[in-house]
Design an enzyme around this catalytic site. Structure first.
Site, PDB file in Angstrom:
ATOM      1  N   ASP A  96       0.806  -1.218   0.000  1.00 32.84           N
ATOM      2  CA  ASP A  96       0.000   0.000   0.000  1.00 32.84           C
ATOM      3  C   ASP A  96       0.838   1.267   0.000  1.00 32.84           C
ATOM      4  OD1 ASP A  96      -3.028  -0.901   1.074  1.00 32.84           O
ATOM      5  OD2 ASP A  96      -1.380  -2.249   1.578  1.00 32.84           O
ATOM      6  N   LYS A  97       0.283   2.304  -0.615  1.00 32.16           N
ATOM      7  CA  LYS A  97       0.904   3.627  -0.565  1.00 32.16           C
ATOM      8  C   LYS A  97       0.534   4.355   0.726  1.00 32.16           C
ATOM      9  CE  LYS A  97       0.994   8.125  -2.876  1.00 32.16           C
ATOM     10  NZ  LYS A  97       0.482   8.926  -4.016  1.00 32.16           N
TER      11      LYS A  97
END
Length: 349
Positions: free
Chosen positions: A78-79
């Site tokens: 995930d960012k």
């Protein structure tokens, strides 16, 4: 995502919100193996915040003077989260770790190994997720039911891109559609693989939703391809009376189709269900040959055991659990929080 059924649909959700801050969503990659300590490839374990895996890979490759295509990773993270994972680079000398760090990217440790790190070389992902404003008691009820019934191993919305466009492009590629989006994806190997995989995932979700609607989530039917959850081995169901109890005990699971031109075939009743799904979609297994190596096909467990540990927070609760590679934390959290909860879209593995 919202049109996939819930295993715990009759239970109230906790509500609340995920990912109010990156620190609320922590993901630690559990590697399939650790670096040996010797070899031509530098392995770097990083912690990143607010950056995609490809951002981190690109920044480190640039700092090390290595072409990005030669860098390795096991999975995408995930960012909008705090995540840890190993990355690999073919460099002869160990650098100063501080020289590799940048905004949102910290080096935790370095080692060496004989081989490049490859996609899929990850055993699991461990999640610690804070639900702000969530009701702990309701979450506990849903978590207990989920542990007993199993998690429906759907792909999350992250897999399909904005408004499902990735899956639509994947279908167009496999059918030989000459649309501008399909032509662009055909020229970009990463986008080609991503789009075809998204379409395979969409069909798997439809297959699993139909199984659940027909009361076949935790059962084996004649001809099912079944997956051993400890080893990953596959076999066809010859006797549902024998294999059904093993499904219930989480020893094995029906293995749904990630359709492809080399897919291990189901038989009998199970094969009929898959053929009807393809016919309704207007596509055949032969069409997947246009996808080449990206569309050979595989089998994915439909039902997983998941044990969620819950702890109170001042303004909600903390959920901790582990999932095998390729499974989605947001699918777990939707079971706990239900549809009214604020579930983010992200670039999960």
């Amino acid at each position: 995502m919202t049109d996939t059924p819930l295993v715990t649909a009759e239970l109230p959700g906790s509500g609340g919100a995920l990912r109010r801050a990156p620190e609320d969503f922590r993901v630690d990659e559990v590697p399939a193996y650790l670096p040996s300590g010797a070899g031509p490839h530098l392995y770097v374990r990083v912690e990143k915040r607010g950056r995609t895996t490809r951002d981190a890979l690109r920044a480190l490759a640039r700092a090390l003077g290595v072409p990005e295509r030669d860098a390795g990773y096991a999975g995408l993270k995930d960012k909008d989260a705090v995540t840890t994972q190993w990355l690999s680079f073919p460099v002869a000398r160990d650098p100063d770790p501080r020289a590799l760090e940048s905004d949102g990217l910290r080096v935790l440790e370095m080692s060496r190994h004989a081989n490049k790190l490859r996609a899929g070389h990850v055993r699991a992902n461990r999640f610690q997720l804070a639900v702000r404003g969530g009701d702990l008691a309701r979450a506990q009820g849903a978590a207990a039911a989920l542990a007993a019934r199993g998690l429906a191993n759907f792909f999350g919305p992250q897999r399909f891109g904005t408004e499902g466009r990735n899956a639509a492009v994947g279908r167009a590629l496999l059918l030989g559609d000459g649309s501008p989006e399909a032509r662009r994806a055909a020229r970009d190997r990463f986008m080609r693989r991503l789009s075809i995989s998204a379409y395979q995932a969409l069909l798997f979700n439809r297959w699993l939703a139909e199984r659940m609607a027909d009361g076949l989530f935790a059962t084996a039917i004649a001809g099912d391809v079944l997956k051993k959850l400890d080893t990953g081995g596959l076999f066809n169901c010859a006797d549902p009376a024998v294999d059904g109890p093993r499904v219930e005990r989480f020893e094995i699971s029906p293995a749904g189709p990630m359709f492809g031109h080399k897919l291990r075939a189901a038989e009998g009743e199970a094969l009929g269900r898959e053929e009807r799904l393809l016919a309704a979609e207007g596509i055949t297994l032969q069409d997947f040959a246009r996808g080449g190596g990206e569309a050979e096909g595989t089998r994915r467990a439909a039902r997983l055991r998941v044990d969620v540990s819950l702890a109170p927070l001042d303004d909600g609760y903390l959920a901790t659990f582990e999932l095998p590679k390729g499974s989605y934390a947001t699918v777990v959290m939707r079971e706990l929080m239900k549809a009214e909860a604020e579930l983010p879209e992200a670039d999960e593995d």
